[in-house]
Design a protein around this motif. Structure first.
Motif, PDB file in Angstrom:
ATOM      1  N   LYS B  11       0.852  -1.190   0.000  1.00 29.88           N
ATOM      2  CA  LYS B  11       0.000   0.000   0.000  1.00 29.88           C
ATOM      3  C   LYS B  11       0.892   1.246   0.000  1.00 29.88           C
ATOM      4  N   ASP B  12       0.339   2.290  -0.567  1.00 27.67           N
ATOM      5  CA  ASP B  12       1.162   3.474  -0.812  1.00 27.67           C
ATOM      6  C   ASP B  12       1.654   4.127   0.464  1.00 27.67           C
ATOM      7  N   LYS B  13       0.765   4.239   1.414  1.00 30.05           N
ATOM      8  CA  LYS B  13       1.161   4.958   2.626  1.00 30.05           C
ATOM      9  C   LYS B  13       1.487   3.983   3.747  1.00 30.05           C
ATOM     10  N   MET B  14       2.757   3.896   4.044  1.00 28.05           N
ATOM     11  CA  MET B  14       3.126   3.129   5.217  1.00 28.05           C
ATOM     12  C   MET B  14       3.236   4.115   6.374  1.00 28.05           C
ATOM     13  N   PRO B  15       2.959   3.636   7.594  1.00 23.16           N
ATOM     14  CA  PRO B  15       3.103   4.546   8.736  1.00 23.16           C
ATOM     15  C   PRO B  15       4.570   4.955   8.900  1.00 23.16           C
ATOM     16  N   LEU B  16       4.774   5.931   9.752  1.00 19.53           N
ATOM     17  CA  LEU B  16       6.127   6.446   9.963  1.00 19.53           C
ATOM     18  C   LEU B  16       7.042   5.338  10.469  1.00 19.53           C
ATOM     19  N   MET B  17       6.524   4.579  11.423  1.00 19.90           N
ATOM     20  CA  MET B  17       7.295   3.454  11.931  1.00 19.90           C
ATOM     21  C   MET B  17       6.958   2.221  11.110  1.00 19.90           C
ATOM     22  N   ILE B  18       7.940   1.659  10.452  1.00 20.17           N
ATOM     23  CA  ILE B  18       7.656   0.491   9.636  1.00 20.17           C
ATOM     24  C   ILE B  18       8.228  -0.761  10.299  1.00 20.17           C
ATOM     25  N   SER B  19       7.669  -1.910   9.929  1.00 20.28           N
ATOM     26  CA  SER B  19       8.089  -3.162  10.566  1.00 20.28           C
ATOM     27  C   SER B  19       9.310  -3.737   9.850  1.00 20.28           C
ATOM     28  N   CYS B  20       9.842  -4.816  10.400  1.00 16.91           N
ATOM     29  CA  CYS B  20      10.987  -5.485   9.788  1.00 16.91           C
ATOM     30  C   CYS B  20      10.598  -6.053   8.419  1.00 16.91           C
ATOM     31  N   ASP B  21       9.381  -6.579   8.368  1.00 21.13           N
ATOM     32  CA  ASP B  21       8.888  -7.129   7.107  1.00 21.13           C
ATOM     33  C   ASP B  21       8.897  -6.049   6.026  1.00 21.13           C
ATOM     34  N   GLN B  22       8.341  -4.888   6.379  1.00 18.73           N
ATOM     35  CA  GLN B  22       8.291  -3.792   5.410  1.00 18.73           C
ATOM     36  C   GLN B  22       9.689  -3.271   5.072  1.00 18.73           C
ATOM     37  N   THR B  23      10.530  -3.173   6.091  1.00 19.94           N
ATOM     38  CA  THR B  23      11.876  -2.660   5.859  1.00 19.94           C
ATOM     39  C   THR B  23      12.653  -3.549   4.883  1.00 19.94           C
ATOM     40  N   THR B  24      12.608  -4.850   5.129  1.00 16.31           N
ATOM     41  CA  THR B  24      13.376  -5.749   4.267  1.00 16.31           C
ATOM     42  C   THR B  24      12.802  -5.754   2.852  1.00 16.31           C
ATOM     43  N   TYR B  25      11.488  -5.624   2.759  1.00 20.11           N
ATOM     44  CA  TYR B  25      10.847  -5.525   1.445  1.00 20.11           C
ATOM     45  C   TYR B  25      11.349  -4.299   0.698  1.00 20.11           C
ATOM     46  N   LEU B  26      11.375  -3.170   1.388  1.00 25.58           N
ATOM     47  CA  LEU B  26      11.797  -1.932   0.740  1.00 25.58           C
ATOM     48  C   LEU B  26      13.282  -1.967   0.387  1.00 25.58           C
ATOM     49  N   LEU B  27      14.079  -2.641   1.210  1.00 27.05           N
ATOM     50  CA  LEU B  27      15.501  -2.756   0.900  1.00 27.05           C
ATOM     51  C   LEU B  27      15.695  -3.517  -0.407  1.00 27.05           C
ATOM     52  N   SER B  28      14.898  -4.574  -0.602  1.00 21.85           N
ATOM     53  CA  SER B  28      14.976  -5.326  -1.860  1.00 21.85           C
ATOM     54  C   SER B  28      14.571  -4.450  -3.030  1.00 21.85           C
ATOM     55  N   LYS B  29      13.477  -3.736  -2.833  1.00 21.73           N
ATOM     56  CA  LYS B  29      12.969  -2.912  -3.923  1.00 21.73           C
ATOM     57  C   LYS B  29      13.956  -1.808  -4.276  1.00 21.73           C
ATOM     58  N   ASN B  30      14.543  -1.246  -3.250  1.00 22.32           N
ATOM     59  CA  ASN B  30      15.493  -0.154  -3.435  1.00 22.32           C
ATOM     60  C   ASN B  30      16.673  -0.572  -4.312  1.00 22.32           C
ATOM     61  N   GLN B  31      16.971  -1.860  -4.275  1.00 21.87           N
ATOM     62  CA  GLN B  31      18.091  -2.349  -5.072  1.00 21.87           C
ATOM     63  C   GLN B  31      17.804  -2.179  -6.561  1.00 21.87           C
ATOM     64  N   HIS B  32      16.543  -2.203  -6.928  1.00 25.12           N
ATOM     65  CA  HIS B  32      16.192  -2.155  -8.352  1.00 25.12           C
ATOM     66  C   HIS B  32      15.669  -0.815  -8.818  1.00 25.12           C
ATOM     67  N   GLU B  33      15.013  -0.073  -7.931  1.00 23.39           N
ATOM     68  CA  GLU B  33      14.491   1.210  -8.404  1.00 23.39           C
ATOM     69  C   GLU B  33      14.391   2.247  -7.303  1.00 23.39           C
ATOM     70  N   GLU B  34      14.232   3.482  -7.732  1.00 27.55           N
ATOM     71  CA  GLU B  34      14.157   4.629  -6.832  1.00 27.55           C
ATOM     72  C   GLU B  34      12.899   4.509  -5.964  1.00 27.55           C
ATOM     73  N   ILE B  35      13.034   4.665  -4.645  1.00 27.87           N
ATOM     74  CA  ILE B  35      11.858   4.485  -3.799  1.00 27.87           C
ATOM     75  C   ILE B  35      11.428   5.766  -3.093  1.00 27.87           C
ATOM     76  N   GLY B  36      12.133   6.854  -3.325  1.00 29.94           N
ATOM     77  CA  GLY B  36      11.664   8.117  -2.754  1.00 29.94           C
ATOM     78  C   GLY B  36      12.324   8.461  -1.432  1.00 29.94           C
ATOM     79  N   PHE B  37      12.427   9.743  -1.208  1.00 29.42           N
ATOM     80  CA  PHE B  37      13.181  10.265  -0.068  1.00 29.42           C
ATOM     81  C   PHE B  37      12.553   9.886   1.272  1.00 29.42           C
ATOM     82  N   ILE B  38      11.234  10.099   1.363  1.00 30.61           N
ATOM     83  CA  ILE B  38      10.542   9.845   2.634  1.00 30.61           C
ATOM     84  C   ILE B  38      10.669   8.360   3.021  1.00 30.61           C
ATOM     85  N   THR B  39      10.481   7.510   2.023  1.00 29.52           N
ATOM     86  CA  THR B  39      10.578   6.074   2.293  1.00 29.52           C
ATOM     87  C   THR B  39      11.976   5.712   2.778  1.00 29.52           C
TER      88      THR B  39
END
Lengths: 168, 101
Positions: B11-39
């Motif tokens: 989902k587009d809006k994650m809360p300010l505090m994100i979980s380990c699941d979300q963090t690791t997901y975003l780390l993977s995604k970040n490897q392939h594409e730009e994920i934005g400053f706030i994220t």
């Protein structure tokens, strides 16, 4: 070519089949080979196509019923989404392992253990470097599903590597 | 894997505090594409608090380095497989058969 196929599919049997298919296609299309590239390059290009086809076929055959089977996170309670104690990453003693052939073998082994759909995503994205759109089209999945599967594949690879390499 | 199970990841809006699941997901995604400053900021905040995800980040970088190595060198020693002459026969045979049919 055989080595190339193995490095992509992690299986000798599948590689044999793919090589056979490749030569067949090459024979049928030999008139279209204009000698602009070397034969080897041409054959590898066909082989690449065959590898993508192979993943596509499999993604149709096998319906994904792995509902979060390997999810290493808690899925309820106050700490939902946090690492499960038994799955949390341990400290790794990373040295100059990257040149280590044994380590690469272990990774190959771990790759071969991935559920087929995750492996398809992971290999197409990271090894073949196919654009997202095309992967989604070939495998019939949405882009967000692709991200999730890439993510799950990485989680599992990491854990497999920890168990088989760093815990020894 | 149903869409529903992963809604918390995509989902587009994650809360300010994100979980380990979300963090690791975003780390993977970040490897392939730009994920934005706030994220990225959210990831940084989480990493500052979570030793496991810091380890995960380091380990996944290591893993990716090896994957790149596998990609760029299919002729590494560990892939030095040769088709046996028997296998070659078999392949040649079935090619002949299919050509004739």
């Amino acid at each position: 070519m055989y080595n190339y196929a193995i490095s992509r599919t992690h299986s000798t049997e599948i590689s044999e089949d793919l090589i056979q298919d490749t030569f067949l296609s090459a024979l049928r299309a030999k008139d279209s080979f204009k000698g602009k590239s070397t034969e080897k390059t041409w054959l590898i290009a066909i082989l690449k196509r065959k590898i993508i086809d192979y993943y596509r076929k499999n993604s149709r055959n096998i319906e994904d019923n792995l509902i979060d089977k390997a999810k290493p996170f808690k899925d309820s309670g106050f700490f939902s989404g946090h690492w499960l104690d038994k799955n949390a990453p341990h400290e790794w003693n990373i040295s100059d392992d990257i040149e280590n052939q044994e380590l690469i073998k272990i990774i190959q082994y771990c790759l071969s253990l991935l559920p087929l759909k995750w492996a398809s995503c992971f290999n197409l994205k990271n090894l073949e470097e196919i654009p997202n759109q095309e992967i989604c089209k070939e495998l019939g999945i949405s882009e967000s599903n692709l991200w999730v599967m890439l993510h799950r594949a990485r989680l599992q690879l990491r854990e497999c590597l920890e168990i088989n390499w760093f815990k020894k | 894997m149903t869409q529903h199970d992963h809604n918390h990841l995509i989902k587009d809006k994650m809360p300010l505090m994100i979980s380990c699941d979300q963090t690791t997901y975003l780390l993977s995604k970040n490897q392939h594409e730009e994920i934005g400053f706030i994220t990225k900021l959210k990831i940084k905040m989480h990493l500052a608090m979570c030793v496991y995800c810091r380890r995960y980040e380091k380990q996944i970088k290591f893993l990716d380095k090896i994957i790149i190595k596998i990609k760029s060198a299919p002729n590494l020693n560990s892939f030095q497989h040769k088709l046996t002459s028997e296998q070659k026969e078999k392949i040649a045979e079935s090619i002949k058969n299919q050509e004739n049919s």
